[in-house]
Scaffold this motif. Structure first.
Motif, PDB file in Angstrom:
ATOM      1  N   LYS A 220      -0.075  34.461  18.995  1.00 10.54           N
ATOM      2  CA  LYS A 220      -1.514  34.687  18.775  1.00 10.54           C
ATOM      3  C   LYS A 220      -1.837  35.280  17.403  1.00 10.54           C
ATOM      4  CE  LYS A 220      -2.803  33.161  22.771  1.00 10.54           C
ATOM      5  NZ  LYS A 220      -2.277  31.808  22.668  1.00 10.54           N
ATOM      6  N   ARG A 221      -1.147  34.772  16.391  1.00 10.72           N
ATOM      7  CA  ARG A 221      -1.408  35.252  15.032  1.00 10.72           C
ATOM      8  C   ARG A 221      -0.771  34.308  14.038  1.00 10.72           C
ATOM      9  NH1 ARG A 221       3.317  37.298  12.937  1.00 10.72           N
ATOM     10  NH2 ARG A 221       4.874  38.112  14.390  1.00 10.72           N
ATOM     11  N   ASN A 222      -1.088  34.513  12.778  1.00  8.26           N
ATOM     12  CA  ASN A 222      -0.372  33.818  11.712  1.00  8.26           C
ATOM     13  C   ASN A 222       0.877  34.609  11.353  1.00  8.26           C
ATOM     14  OD1 ASN A 222      -1.899  31.353  10.695  1.00  8.26           O
ATOM     15  ND2 ASN A 222      -3.538  32.850  10.951  1.00  8.26           N
ATOM     16  N   ILE A 223       1.765  33.973  10.626  1.00 14.18           N
ATOM     17  CA  ILE A 223       3.009  34.659  10.258  1.00 14.18           C
ATOM     18  C   ILE A 223       2.837  35.368   8.910  1.00 14.18           C
ATOM     19  CG2 ILE A 223       4.556  33.160  11.543  1.00 14.18           C
ATOM     20  CD1 ILE A 223       4.648  32.491   8.052  1.00 14.18           C
ATOM     21  N   THR A 224       3.805  36.194   8.579  1.00 11.19           N
ATOM     22  CA  THR A 224       3.769  36.900   7.290  1.00 11.19           C
ATOM     23  C   THR A 224       4.841  36.330   6.364  1.00 11.19           C
ATOM     24  OG1 THR A 224       5.409  38.554   7.943  1.00 11.19           O
ATOM     25  CG2 THR A 224       3.092  39.039   8.465  1.00 11.19           C
ATOM     26  N   GLY A 225       4.654  36.558   5.072  1.00 11.19           N
ATOM     27  CA  GLY A 225       5.656  36.147   4.094  1.00 11.19           C
ATOM     28  C   GLY A 225       6.995  36.817   4.360  1.00 11.19           C
ATOM     29  N   GLU A 226       6.935  38.075   4.802  1.00  9.21           N
ATOM     30  CA  GLU A 226       8.180  38.815   5.072  1.00  9.21           C
ATOM     31  C   GLU A 226       8.982  38.135   6.177  1.00  9.21           C
ATOM     32  OE1 GLU A 226       5.281  40.292   4.683  1.00  9.21           O
ATOM     33  OE2 GLU A 226       5.555  41.847   3.136  1.00  9.21           O
ATOM     34  N   GLU A 227       8.277  37.583   7.170  1.00 12.02           N
ATOM     35  CA  GLU A 227       8.998  36.955   8.294  1.00 12.02           C
ATOM     36  C   GLU A 227       9.767  35.722   7.819  1.00 12.02           C
ATOM     37  OE1 GLU A 227       6.435  38.179  12.217  1.00 12.02           O
ATOM     38  OE2 GLU A 227       5.484  36.798  10.823  1.00 12.02           O
ATOM     39  N   VAL A 228       9.154  34.954   6.904  1.00  6.50           N
ATOM     40  CA  VAL A 228       9.874  33.806   6.336  1.00  6.50           C
ATOM     41  C   VAL A 228      11.012  34.305   5.441  1.00  6.50           C
ATOM     42  CG1 VAL A 228       9.672  31.932   4.648  1.00  6.50           C
ATOM     43  CG2 VAL A 228       8.057  32.094   6.539  1.00  6.50           C
ATOM     44  N   GLY A 229      10.722  35.336   4.652  1.00  2.14           N
ATOM     45  CA  GLY A 229      11.754  35.895   3.768  1.00  2.14           C
ATOM     46  C   GLY A 229      12.992  36.346   4.532  1.00  2.14           C
ATOM     47  N   ASN A 230      12.773  37.023   5.658  1.00  4.97           N
ATOM     48  CA  ASN A 230      13.913  37.526   6.434  1.00  4.97           C
ATOM     49  C   ASN A 230      14.717  36.389   7.065  1.00  4.97           C
ATOM     50  OD1 ASN A 230      13.307  40.147   5.815  1.00  4.97           O
ATOM     51  ND2 ASN A 230      12.109  40.505   7.662  1.00  4.97           N
ATOM     52  N   THR A 231      14.023  35.340   7.511  1.00  6.41           N
ATOM     53  CA  THR A 231      14.745  34.187   8.076  1.00  6.41           C
ATOM     54  C   THR A 231      15.537  33.482   6.977  1.00  6.41           C
ATOM     55  OG1 THR A 231      13.064  33.917   9.765  1.00  6.41           O
ATOM     56  CG2 THR A 231      14.467  32.019   9.351  1.00  6.41           C
ATOM     57  N   ALA A 232      14.949  33.412   5.786  1.00  5.73           N
ATOM     58  CA  ALA A 232      15.657  32.796   4.658  1.00  5.73           C
ATOM     59  C   ALA A 232      16.928  33.581   4.345  1.00  5.73           C
ATOM     60  CB  ALA A 232      14.743  32.746   3.434  1.00  5.73           C
ATOM     61  N   ALA A 233      16.825  34.901   4.341  1.00  3.79           N
ATOM     62  CA  ALA A 233      18.011  35.723   4.050  1.00  3.79           C
ATOM     63  C   ALA A 233      19.105  35.467   5.091  1.00  3.79           C
ATOM     64  CB  ALA A 233      17.624  37.205   4.024  1.00  3.79           C
ATOM     65  N   PHE A 234      18.713  35.346   6.350  1.00 12.33           N
ATOM     66  CA  PHE A 234      19.674  35.029   7.419  1.00 12.33           C
ATOM     67  C   PHE A 234      20.352  33.674   7.150  1.00 12.33           C
ATOM     68  CE2 PHE A 234      19.916  32.420  11.361  1.00 12.33           C
ATOM     69  CZ  PHE A 234      21.061  32.977  11.914  1.00 12.33           C
ATOM     70  N   LEU A 235      19.538  32.662   6.817  1.00 11.92           N
ATOM     71  CA  LEU A 235      20.099  31.312   6.602  1.00 11.92           C
ATOM     72  C   LEU A 235      20.976  31.247   5.352  1.00 11.92           C
ATOM     73  CD1 LEU A 235      17.029  29.070   7.541  1.00 11.92           C
ATOM     74  CD2 LEU A 235      19.200  29.269   8.800  1.00 11.92           C
ATOM     75  N   LEU A 236      20.706  32.109   4.379  1.00 10.63           N
ATOM     76  CA  LEU A 236      21.513  32.091   3.146  1.00 10.63           C
ATOM     77  C   LEU A 236      22.737  32.998   3.263  1.00 10.63           C
ATOM     78  CD1 LEU A 236      18.581  32.105   0.551  1.00 10.63           C
ATOM     79  CD2 LEU A 236      20.019  30.164   1.220  1.00 10.63           C
ATOM     80  N   SER A 237      22.802  33.774   4.332  1.00 13.48           N
ATOM     81  CA  SER A 237      23.920  34.713   4.505  1.00 13.48           C
ATOM     82  C   SER A 237      25.007  34.117   5.403  1.00 13.48           C
ATOM     83  CB  SER A 237      23.415  36.012   5.143  1.00 13.48           C
ATOM     84  OG  SER A 237      23.265  35.825   6.547  1.00 13.48           O
TER      85      SER A 237
END
Ligand SMILES: NC(=O)c1ccc[n+]([C@@H]2O[C@H](COP(=O)([O-])OP(=O)(O)OC[C@H]3O[C@@H](n4cnc5c(N)ncnc54)[C@H](O)[C@@H]3O)[C@@H](O)[C@H]2O)c1
Length: 259
Positions: A220-237
């Motif tokens: 029930k909301r839009n996402i934040t830039g931080e949420e994408v950033g954290n997923t990116a860090a996971f995928l790059l780690s």
């Protein structure tokens, strides 16, 4: 201790402090990574990226001009990166472009050959162009990510030619993952929810997308830039070492909803 300690790589796509690439870089730096950057040609573009990166505490960044539609520019960037760093561990592809004239609701059918070719080239082919230059530098394996959107799977009025480009980007992700896996190079894409960036504002009907997502998404909301950033860090780690060829949704669950 961060999940990206000791890892180095390059980020394409910071335009300012609102770019998805900026949030991704923020997470990467917080997690211990060292990042190189590019900017579109021109002193103004360089200044913008330099200022945005300064906000992340990087006063003296590795920064080069690069129009990703130019093979010469990409050659120059990866050659210099190889000379300076020897090897890299990751690439962030967070770029897209389409002539905004064709991003109006109702005018997809007016798309010209030129607009199609340019959108597909800059927004999708460049993932191949970057991967083929990055792979020789990923001597200990690596991880490559790009940014996609749900409009690559379903019709989102106004997303138009960019939706076709995202379809191509997502399937390019799978083909690259299949070929580069034997070099221990992983390729994934994040399908992110709408975020108020320069690129997003060029899409006709973007305000409706925000409202619709906030009403319909399970969270029930839009996402934040931080949420994408954290997923990116996971995928790059290395935490995601078994994940490749995937399209990972960071969209507050919007994609699962049928009605
Ligand atoms: N903002 C959203 O709602 C949203 C949602 C899902 C996916 N995305 C995707 O995220 C990625 C980043 O976009 P953003 O929303 O952060 O907007 P942005 O405008 O901040 O970033 C787009 C970037 O693409 C770069 N770019 C365009 N043409 C280029 C070229 N020829 N060579 C090199 N770089 C070029 C721009 O310089 C800019 O830095 C894009 O792939 C976009 O489609 C955005």
């Amino acid at each position: 201790m961060g999940i990206m300690d000791g890892k180095k790589g390059i980020v394409f796509g910071i335009a300012n402090e609102r770019s998805y690439a900026w949030y991704i870089t923020q997470s990467l730096i917080q997690q211990g990574a060292e990042c190189a950057y590019t900017h579109l040609p021109g002193a103004k573009m360089e200044r913008r990226v330099r200022n945005a990166v300064k906000e992340l505490g990087n006063e003296d960044p590795w920064l080069m001009s690069c129009d990703a539609s130019s093979d010469e520019d990409l050659d120059a960037v990866f050659t210099k990166l190889g000379e300076d760093w020897g090897k890299i561990d990751f690439v962030v592809h967070s770029i897209a472009f389409a002539d905004r004239q064709f991003l109006e609701i109702g005018n997809f059918h007016t798309t010209t050959r030129e607009a199609w070719t340019q959108a597909l080239d800059i927004s999708a082919y460049t993932l191949i162009a970057m991967s083929q230059r990055a792979a020789p530098l990923m001597t200990d394996g690596g991880s490559i990510i790009s940014m996609s959107y749900y409009g690559g799977e379903k019709v989102i009025p106004g997303y138009n030619i960019m939706g076709i480009a995202k379809s191509a980007l997502e399937h390019t992700t799978r083909y690259l993952a299949a070929e580069l896996g034997e070099k221990n190079i992983r390729v994934n894409s994040i399908s992110g929810g709408p975020l108020r960036t320069l690129a997003a504002m060029a899409v006709g009907g973007i305000s409706e997308m925000f409202d619709h997502q906030a009403n319909k998404a399970p969270l029930k909301r839009n996402i934040t830039g931080e949420e994408v950033g954290n997923t990116a860090a996971f995928l790059l780690s290395d935490l995601s070492s078994g994940v490749t060829g995937e399209i990972v949704y960071v969209d507050a669950g919007f994609n699962i909803v049928g009605l």
